[in-house]
Design a protein around this motif. Structure first.
Motif, mmCIF file in Angstrom:
data_model
loop_
_atom_site.group_PDB
_atom_site.id
_atom_site.type_symbol
_atom_site.label_atom_id
_atom_site.label_comp_id
_atom_site.label_asym_id
_atom_site.label_seq_id
_atom_site.Cartn_x
_atom_site.Cartn_y
_atom_site.Cartn_z
ATOM 1 N N TYR A 60 0.811 -1.212 0.000
ATOM 2 C CA TYR A 60 0.000 0.000 0.000
ATOM 3 C C TYR A 60 0.849 1.270 0.000
ATOM 4 N N HIS A 63 1.535 3.714 -2.885
ATOM 5 C CA HIS A 63 0.578 4.744 -3.307
ATOM 6 C C HIS A 63 0.922 6.108 -2.699
ATOM 7 N N HIS A 88 -1.269 10.839 3.816
ATOM 8 C CA HIS A 88 -2.653 11.208 3.522
ATOM 9 C C HIS A 88 -3.687 10.123 3.807
ATOM 10 N N ASP A 89 -3.290 8.859 3.804
ATOM 11 C CA ASP A 89 -4.277 7.809 4.071
ATOM 12 C C ASP A 89 -4.162 7.226 5.473
ATOM 13 N N ASP A 159 -3.307 12.725 -5.630
ATOM 14 C CA ASP A 159 -3.875 11.455 -5.185
ATOM 15 C C ASP A 159 -4.762 10.874 -6.292
ATOM 16 N N ASN A 163 -4.500 7.434 -8.577
ATOM 17 C CA ASN A 163 -5.605 6.471 -8.650
ATOM 18 C C ASN A 163 -6.013 6.221 -10.102
#
Ligand code: MN
Length: 738
Positions: A60, A63, A88-89, A159, A163
């Motif tokens: 992950y 990303h 950010h996540d 972001d 994606n």
């Protein structure tokens, strides 16, 4: 996302990606302390996302690293934004809170992450298909973060870009949502904030997934063309390079090919083939001005312009001076189109290093230069826009849907420049007519306009203005606004002023009309009775609406009550109600498609894009259960998808030979005797396809034109295109807008 132990290879990939990021970040960090903060953010995020994988199977953390890379590389933001991108996540996907981040990384970074988490929650909520149309609200929420810190929007764009890059791993329904959201919300935002690289990449990904065949064909042609034409471009550049060096400029020259999306867009909107897109190539001259002042930069751009137009012939109507008047997204450059010695038109863009940075990276680069005190006029333009959005948002009553339309229109329309008879330069919305121009000067001039002179030639008020036009409005005192004007004016201002006038005038006429009718009835010893009013309405063909419409027509002198006496004595005749008949006839169509769940719906083919069987389509359910079917690439569909995401259905075509769809082919080639009859023979005899209209024009041995016909499905269409291409002399055949 899934959990699993990372192996050696995973750790290696993470280390490699992060090393790249660190290298890029080093250039943006002012000191070791800032770089240490980036390291800390990475270590923290890496630990927080440990063992978690994306749909693609990769760790992950790749990303957030990729997002941070875009933030620094494509947008040019500094270390706080890089940290926020890495983190950010974390709040959304792990157990850490904003407070934790505050303690570890300080107020600013934590608040950026908080803003990003909020946007994410807003966007994801829509998946749960709540009752309200949420995307418009989402847009508002995203714009609201502009108030706090515009960096939140910029990181969000990074972001979203990542994606999009990894969208192939998404299930199809999610893909569609992401793509339409991107087209409707993020691309205009990127455009408005001047992030050319981000915008352009998003557009190409959108096309690749929405129209894969078109995308592949265009990319293949671009590649073939580059190989063929590269030598030509080089020999075009050589003399430019010589002369500029001779004049003492410090510069570099870059070759640019139009992006697949912008080529496709041009083909679609202009109904032309790939070969007819003449500005496929651009050559960019980027120079370091000798002294860094705006005035000097400009003078040097003109100097270069005069040098290169001394070498090559240029197209006079294609000169664009965005140096003197930057676009409203801050873009500055001097564009011209030159004819190469081998006979191709090549666009040349003249920019300083600063202009180039801003053109590619947008607002962040612009700020960087602003700090250094060398920004041009563009700063006020961009700042003005942000201020305008903020002003709209301050009002809590503002309706999200209205806001969306308003801001969106503002986002996508660019301005052109025209001149008054005195040589004063005015900017006006692209597509605006002479009448819009009249209203932009003064309401009175608009109301009294009868015609215009553009470049000293008399033109109607509906004339669409072009950059560089000199416009003079001709007025007459007894002139007044007409209803037809609403059909062609483009600007909101002109529309409002005309409708306001018509409304007032209408009220006036309605009052007068009522008085006239009352008087006339009184002469016959009658009063204003519903019975008479209805009889008159029927007689004059007013089948729907209120008596006001009758009064208005009397007041405006459209209806003269000459034979009122006879009329009211006659027994009433009933007339067919044409309007409702028309509506009924168009409401349904017996189409042969079903939605995925095989539900029974009435399907209607959308008028805007006219999909045919086999096209990838998307449907929107109306409140009465009717589903309107659009092409997936249709801009109307995209805007609907963004506004009413919960009304989307995915229709599937059912195989049937009973229904035929109208389409248009554009065809070009080298003319020869018997060509037309060959084409007709192929279409009607060989393919037994029903032709509606054929229009070919021949000039200097080259022909081009359109053929309209009915086809059953996309396969038949493809087959036909292939067959037609094989006819001797035919160069290109493609489907275009009908
Ligand atoms: Mn993310």
């Amino acid at each position: 996302m899934s959990l699993s132990e990372f192996n050696q290879k995973d750790y290696e990939i993470i280390a490699r990606d992060y090393a790249d990021l660190k290298e890029a970040a080093r250039k943006r960090c002012a000191n070791e302390k800032e770089l240490a903060m980036v390291q800390k953010a990475f270590d923290f995020a890496n630990e927080a996302h440990k063992g978690v994988r994306r749909r693609s199977g990769e760790p992950y953390i790749l990303h957030p690293i990729a997002v941070a890379k875009i933030v620094v590389g494509n947008i040019g933001l500094g270390y706080k934004s890089i940290c926020a991108a890495l983190l950010h996540d974390v709040v959304e996907d792990t157990n850490y809170t904003v407070e934790d981040l505050q303690n570890l990384f300080g107020e600013k970074i934590a608040s950026l992450v908080d803003g990003l988490t909020k946007i994410k929650t807003v966007l994801d909520n829509e998946d749960k298909a709540t009752k309200k149309s949420l995307q418009a609200e989402n847009f508002k929420r995203i714009l609201l973060t502009l108030n706090d810190d515009i960096r939140v929007v910029l990181i969000k764009l990074a972001d979203r870009l990542h994606n999009c890059r990894t969208i192939e791993f998404m299930p199809e329904h999610k893909r569609d949502k992401i793509l339409s959201e991107t087209m409707f919300i993020f691309i205009p935002l990127a455009h408005r904030l001047g992030l050319y690289e981000v915008k352009s990449e998003m557009e190409d990904i959108w096309l690749r997934f929405k129209e894969p065949e078109a995308f592949n064909e265009i990319t293949a042609k671009i590649n073939r063309n580059i190989n063929d034409k590269d030598k030509e471009i080089e020999s075009f550049i050589a003399p430019i390079r010589n002369e500029l060096e001779h004049a003492g400029f410090r510069f570099e020259i870059k070759k640019r090919v139009k992006s697949p999306y912008s080529i496709w867009k041009k083909m679609m909107t202009k109904g032309i083939t790939f070969e007819q897109v003449y500005d496929l190539y651009a050559v960019r001259i980027i120079f370091d001005p000798t002294v860094d002042t705006t005035e000097n930069e400009r003078a040097q751009c003109y100097h270069i312009f005069s040098i290169i137009t001394g070498i090559y012939k240029f197209k006079e109507d294609r000169v664009r001076d965005w140096v003197k008047h930057p676009k409203n997204n801050g873009y500055e450059a001097l564009h011209c189109t030159l004819m190469s010695n081998t006979g191709i038109w090549i666009e040349v863009q003249i920019r300083t290093r600063r202009m180039d940075d801003i053109a590619e990276k947008g607002i962040a680069a612009h700020w960087a230069y602003k700090r250094e005190g060398v920004a041009g006029e563009s700063e006020s333009q961009m700042d003005k826009w942000i201020q305008k959005v903020q002003e709209i948002l301050v009002n809590p009553d503002v309706n999200a849907l209205e806001l969306l339309d308003l801001v969106h229109n503002d986002l996508i329309t660019s301005d052109i420049f025209v001149f008054t008879p005195k040589g004063e330069q005015k900017s006006i919305q692209k597509g605006a007519t002479a009448l819009d121009f009249a209203y932009s000067i003064h309401t009175h001039i608009g109301h009294k306009a009868i015609a215009a002179k553009v470049n000293y030639k008399l033109v109607p008020l509906s004339y669409v203005l072009r950059t560089g036009d000199q416009v003079e409005i001709i007025t007459a005192e007894d002139e007044r606004p007409k209803r037809e004007w609403l059909d062609f004016v483009k600007t909101r201002k002109a529309k409002n002023l005309i409708s306001d006038y018509l409304k007032t005038e209408r009220n006036e006429s309605t009052k007068i009309g009522k008085r006239i009718l009352e008087e006339q009835l009184k002469n016959l010893d009658l009063t204003l009775d519903t019975k008479y009013i209805h009889r008159l309405m029927n007689h004059y063909g007013i089948y729907e609406g209120t008596p006001d419409q009758l009064y208005f027509r009397i007041g405006a002198g459209i209806i003269k009550l000459n034979n009122l006496r006879e009329l009211l004595k006659q027994p009433k005749k009933s007339k067919p109600n044409f309007l409702s008949w028309l509506l009924k006839r168009d409401a349904k169509s017996d189409l042969v498609i079903n939605d995925v769940s095989d539900m029974e719906h009435n399907f209607v083919i959308a008028d805007c894009c006219k999909p045919i069987m086999g096209d990838s389509v998307v449907g929107f359910m109306e409140t009465d259960g009717t589903v309107t079917v659009h092409k997936k690439t249709c801009p109307v569909a995209n805007s609907l998808a963004a506004k009413y995401g919960d009304k989307i259905v995915m229709p599937k075509w059912k195989v049937s030979q009973d229904h035929a769809f109208p389409i248009r082919l554009s065809i070009t080639g080298v003319d020869r005797i018997g060509l037309l009859s060959d084409i007709v023979r192929y279409i009607s005899l060989v393919m037994s396809i029903n032709m509606r209209r054929i229009l070919l024009e021949s000039k200097d041995g080259i022909f081009e034109g359109n053929i309209d016909m009915y086809v059953h499905d996309r396969d038949a269409l493809e087959k036909m295109i292939q067959k037609l291409k094989r006819i001797e002399g035919v160069k290109s055949v493609m489907r275009t807008e009908l």
